[in-house]
Design a protein around this motif. Structure first.
Motif, PDB file in Angstrom:
ATOM      1  N   ALA A  69      72.692 -18.574 -49.050  1.00 12.24           N
ATOM      2  CA  ALA A  69      73.193 -18.381 -47.690  1.00 12.24           C
ATOM      3  C   ALA A  69      73.045 -16.936 -47.214  1.00 12.24           C
ATOM      4  O   ALA A  69      73.115 -16.673 -46.017  1.00 12.24           O
ATOM      5  CB  ALA A  69      74.659 -18.795 -47.602  1.00 12.24           C
ATOM      6  N   VAL A  70      72.808 -15.989 -48.150  1.00  9.63           N
ATOM      7  CA  VAL A  70      72.732 -14.578 -47.773  1.00  9.63           C
ATOM      8  C   VAL A  70      71.515 -14.286 -46.879  1.00  9.63           C
ATOM      9  O   VAL A  70      71.661 -13.684 -45.814  1.00  9.63           O
ATOM     10  CB  VAL A  70      72.733 -13.670 -49.018  1.00  9.63           C
ATOM     11  N   PRO A  71      70.281 -14.691 -47.261  1.00  9.85           N
ATOM     12  CA  PRO A  71      69.153 -14.432 -46.359  1.00  9.85           C
ATOM     13  C   PRO A  71      69.276 -15.153 -45.021  1.00  9.85           C
ATOM     14  O   PRO A  71      68.824 -14.653 -43.996  1.00  9.85           O
ATOM     15  CB  PRO A  71      67.929 -14.922 -47.147  1.00  9.85           C
ATOM     16  N   VAL A  72      69.920 -16.320 -45.010  1.00  9.41           N
ATOM     17  CA  VAL A  72      70.146 -17.028 -43.746  1.00  9.41           C
ATOM     18  C   VAL A  72      71.094 -16.226 -42.862  1.00  9.41           C
ATOM     19  O   VAL A  72      70.871 -16.077 -41.654  1.00  9.41           O
ATOM     20  CB  VAL A  72      70.724 -18.434 -44.021  1.00  9.41           C
ATOM     21  N   LEU A  73      72.141 -15.682 -43.469  1.00  5.97           N
ATOM     22  CA  LEU A  73      73.074 -14.835 -42.734  1.00  5.97           C
ATOM     23  C   LEU A  73      72.383 -13.592 -42.202  1.00  5.97           C
ATOM     24  O   LEU A  73      72.574 -13.201 -41.039  1.00  5.97           O
ATOM     25  CB  LEU A  73      74.233 -14.427 -43.654  1.00  5.97           C
ATOM     26  N   ALA A  74      71.525 -12.968 -43.021  1.00  4.95           N
ATOM     27  CA  ALA A  74      70.843 -11.739 -42.618  1.00  4.95           C
ATOM     28  C   ALA A  74      69.912 -11.961 -41.433  1.00  4.95           C
ATOM     29  O   ALA A  74      69.702 -11.044 -40.621  1.00  4.95           O
ATOM     30  CB  ALA A  74      70.069 -11.162 -43.800  1.00  4.95           C
ATOM     31  N   GLN A  75      69.352 -13.155 -41.334  1.00  2.00           N
ATOM     32  CA  GLN A  75      68.440 -13.462 -40.235  1.00  2.00           C
ATOM     33  C   GLN A  75      69.158 -13.974 -38.992  1.00  2.00           C
ATOM     34  O   GLN A  75      68.523 -14.242 -37.975  1.00  2.00           O
ATOM     35  CB  GLN A  75      67.422 -14.507 -40.695  1.00  2.00           C
ATOM     36  N   GLY A  76      70.485 -14.088 -39.067  1.00  4.33           N
ATOM     37  CA  GLY A  76      71.225 -14.726 -37.988  1.00  4.33           C
ATOM     38  C   GLY A  76      71.876 -13.799 -36.991  1.00  4.33           C
ATOM     39  O   GLY A  76      72.679 -14.259 -36.169  1.00  4.33           O
ATOM     40  N   PHE A  77      71.567 -12.490 -37.019  1.00  2.00           N
ATOM     41  CA  PHE A  77      72.222 -11.595 -36.067  1.00  2.00           C
ATOM     42  C   PHE A  77      71.349 -10.384 -35.742  1.00  2.00           C
ATOM     43  O   PHE A  77      70.488  -9.983 -36.534  1.00  2.00           O
ATOM     44  CB  PHE A  77      73.574 -11.116 -36.611  1.00  2.00           C
ATOM     45  N   LEU A  78      71.580  -9.842 -34.554  1.00  2.00           N
ATOM     46  CA  LEU A  78      71.072  -8.524 -34.182  1.00  2.00           C
ATOM     47  C   LEU A  78      72.240  -7.557 -34.256  1.00  2.00           C
ATOM     48  O   LEU A  78      73.401  -7.963 -34.188  1.00  2.00           O
ATOM     49  CB  LEU A  78      70.509  -8.544 -32.754  1.00  2.00           C
ATOM     50  N   MET A  79      71.943  -6.276 -34.394  1.00  2.00           N
ATOM     51  CA  MET A  79      73.045  -5.324 -34.485  1.00  2.00           C
ATOM     52  C   MET A  79      72.744  -4.065 -33.684  1.00  2.00           C
ATOM     53  O   MET A  79      71.587  -3.708 -33.443  1.00  2.00           O
ATOM     54  CB  MET A  79      73.350  -4.972 -35.937  1.00  2.00           C
ATOM     55  N   ALA A  80      73.817  -3.419 -33.272  1.00  2.00           N
ATOM     56  CA  ALA A  80      73.745  -2.116 -32.617  1.00  2.00           C
ATOM     57  C   ALA A  80      74.769  -1.219 -33.293  1.00  2.00           C
ATOM     58  O   ALA A  80      75.868  -1.670 -33.620  1.00  2.00           O
ATOM     59  CB  ALA A  80      74.026  -2.230 -31.124  1.00  2.00           C
ATOM     60  N   VAL A  81      74.410   0.039 -33.528  1.00  2.00           N
ATOM     61  CA  VAL A  81      75.292   0.985 -34.224  1.00  2.00           C
ATOM     62  C   VAL A  81      75.498   2.210 -33.341  1.00  2.00           C
ATOM     63  O   VAL A  81      74.536   2.852 -32.924  1.00  2.00           O
ATOM     64  CB  VAL A  81      74.693   1.409 -35.577  1.00  2.00           C
ATOM     65  N   ARG A  82      76.748   2.509 -33.069  1.00  2.00           N
ATOM     66  CA  ARG A  82      77.095   3.725 -32.324  1.00  2.00           C
ATOM     67  C   ARG A  82      77.577   4.781 -33.312  1.00  2.00           C
ATOM     68  O   ARG A  82      78.479   4.523 -34.109  1.00  2.00           O
ATOM     69  CB  ARG A  82      78.188   3.429 -31.307  1.00  2.00           C
ATOM     70  N   SER A  83      76.954   5.941 -33.274  1.00  2.00           N
ATOM     71  CA  SER A  83      77.340   7.038 -34.164  1.00  2.00           C
ATOM     72  C   SER A  83      78.462   7.831 -33.509  1.00  2.00           C
ATOM     73  O   SER A  83      78.232   8.585 -32.565  1.00  2.00           O
ATOM     74  CB  SER A  83      76.131   7.935 -34.459  1.00  2.00           C
TER      75      SER A  83
ATOM     76  N   VAL B 105      73.397   5.715 -29.814  1.00  2.00           N
ATOM     77  CA  VAL B 105      73.427   4.317 -30.233  1.00  2.00           C
ATOM     78  C   VAL B 105      72.031   3.890 -30.655  1.00  2.00           C
ATOM     79  O   VAL B 105      71.023   4.349 -30.107  1.00  2.00           O
ATOM     80  CB  VAL B 105      73.941   3.406 -29.088  1.00  2.00           C
ATOM     81  N   ALA B 106      71.961   3.047 -31.674  1.00  2.00           N
ATOM     82  CA  ALA B 106      70.699   2.485 -32.149  1.00  2.00           C
ATOM     83  C   ALA B 106      70.845   0.980 -32.185  1.00  2.00           C
ATOM     84  O   ALA B 106      71.809   0.457 -32.751  1.00  2.00           O
ATOM     85  CB  ALA B 106      70.344   3.029 -33.535  1.00  2.00           C
ATOM     86  N   LEU B 107      69.908   0.271 -31.580  1.00  2.00           N
ATOM     87  CA  LEU B 107      69.995  -1.187 -31.512  1.00  2.00           C
ATOM     88  C   LEU B 107      68.665  -1.824 -31.857  1.00  2.00           C
ATOM     89  O   LEU B 107      67.604  -1.205 -31.701  1.00  2.00           O
ATOM     90  CB  LEU B 107      70.467  -1.644 -30.133  1.00  2.00           C
ATOM     91  N   ASP B 108      68.737  -3.048 -32.360  1.00  2.00           N
ATOM     92  CA  ASP B 108      67.524  -3.779 -32.699  1.00  2.00           C
ATOM     93  C   ASP B 108      66.594  -3.860 -31.499  1.00  2.00           C
ATOM     94  O   ASP B 108      67.037  -4.138 -30.378  1.00  2.00           O
ATOM     95  CB  ASP B 108      67.872  -5.194 -33.161  1.00  2.00           C
ATOM     96  N   ALA B 109      65.298  -3.649 -31.751  1.00  2.00           N
ATOM     97  CA  ALA B 109      64.326  -3.722 -30.666  1.00  2.00           C
ATOM     98  C   ALA B 109      64.196  -5.136 -30.116  1.00  2.00           C
ATOM     99  O   ALA B 109      63.643  -5.329 -29.028  1.00  2.00           O
ATOM    100  CB  ALA B 109      62.968  -3.221 -31.158  1.00  2.00           C
ATOM    101  N   GLU B 110      64.708  -6.136 -30.835  1.00  2.00           N
ATOM    102  CA  GLU B 110      64.668  -7.515 -30.352  1.00  2.00           C
ATOM    103  C   GLU B 110      65.620  -7.745 -29.181  1.00  2.00           C
ATOM    104  O   GLU B 110      65.496  -8.744 -28.470  1.00  2.00           O
ATOM    105  CB  GLU B 110      65.016  -8.489 -31.482  1.00  2.00           C
TER     106      GLU B 110
END
Length: 252
Positions: free
Chosen positions: A52-66, A198-203
């Motif tokens: 279930a871990v690789p399925v979870l990893a492929q199931g979201f986009l993320m953005a990180v604010r420093s 902020v850094a966010l997925d290009a998707e």
């Protein structure tokens, strides 16, 4: 309107996966996608070999604010090893160190960042099977201990994960800040000062960025591939800044 999960990461020491070449273990200036996927998996009680871990990893986009990042710190380790010329495998570390007369010593370096604070936004894809509210509850009451990268980096404050409703990334951050400020003030705790970087997925579609101005794009090798062989795929990340405040919405 999307249902998102937002949480904060504060730690006295943190390390975020960079390319591991030779005897140096470097660190990016902000969390990696694979690191956040591992954090979510640990919170949910998933082990590394769980399918279930690789399925979870492929199931979201993320953005990180420093929000805050302190100076770097280098830590040096010494370890005994057999000669590199001895082409044989060892079943245990004890076997590896059995012939003491032939042992050598290597010095390795591990890089860290001190006094860090980040706010992480998880934007679920349709394939994600875990509801945002359940994911937030797992982060607040994790099944396994959580760390800011390496096990030597415990968090210095609760993750304070929340499920929020927002139409854009910047609105999601603003909503989280507004909903967290009240409880912190009531508890007599300081509010985390929001950052602008902020850094966010290009998707992410550009219309979902909200009040974020793009500065440049970076390529990181941090998408979870094979955990058995420690292989990771490339990911494009848009780095930008908030250029205007947004009115926060209501928490989900």
């Amino acid at each position: 309107m999307a249902e998102l999960v937002v949480f904060r990461m504060e730690a006295a020491l943190a390390a975020f996966g960079d390319l591991q070449v030779g005897e140096r273990r470097g660190s990016w200036r902000r969390p990696s996608h694979s690191g956040i996927a591992g954090l979510l998996a640990a919170a949910l009680g998933l082990t590394r070999d769980d399918p279930a871990v690789p399925v979870l990893a492929q199931g979201f986009l993320m953005a990180v604010r420093s929000d805050r990042i302190g100076p770097p710190l280098a830590d040096f380790h010494t370890a005994q090893t057999p000669p590199q010329s001895r082409k044989r495998s060892f079943a245990t570390r004890r076997q590896e160190l059995a012939d003491k007369d032939l042992l050598g010593t290597i010095v390795s370096r591990r890089d860290y960042w001190m006094d860090v604070a980040f706010t992480v936004l998880i934007w679920p894809k349709p394939a994600l099977t875990v509801r945002p509210q359940a994911l937030a509850e797992a982060l607040n009451r994790p099944a396994f201990p959580l760390f800011a990268g390496r096990r030597s980096c415990p968090f210095s404050a609760p993750l304070a994960a929340r499920a929020v409703s927002a139409e854009t990334v910047s609105e999601g951050f603003a909503t989280y800040d507004a909903n967290l400020a009240g409880p912190l003030e009531q508890a007599g705790l300081p509010c985390l000062q929001p950052g602008r970087d902020v850094a966010l997925d290009a998707e992410f579609p550009q219309e979902s960025w909200g009040a974020i101005t793009r500065l440049h794009t970076e390529t990181r090798r941090d998408l979870t591939g094979s955990r058995q062989s420690w292989q990771f795929a490339l990911r494009q990340e848009v780095v930008g800044v908030f250029h205007a405040p947004e009115t926060a919405g209501a928490a989900a």
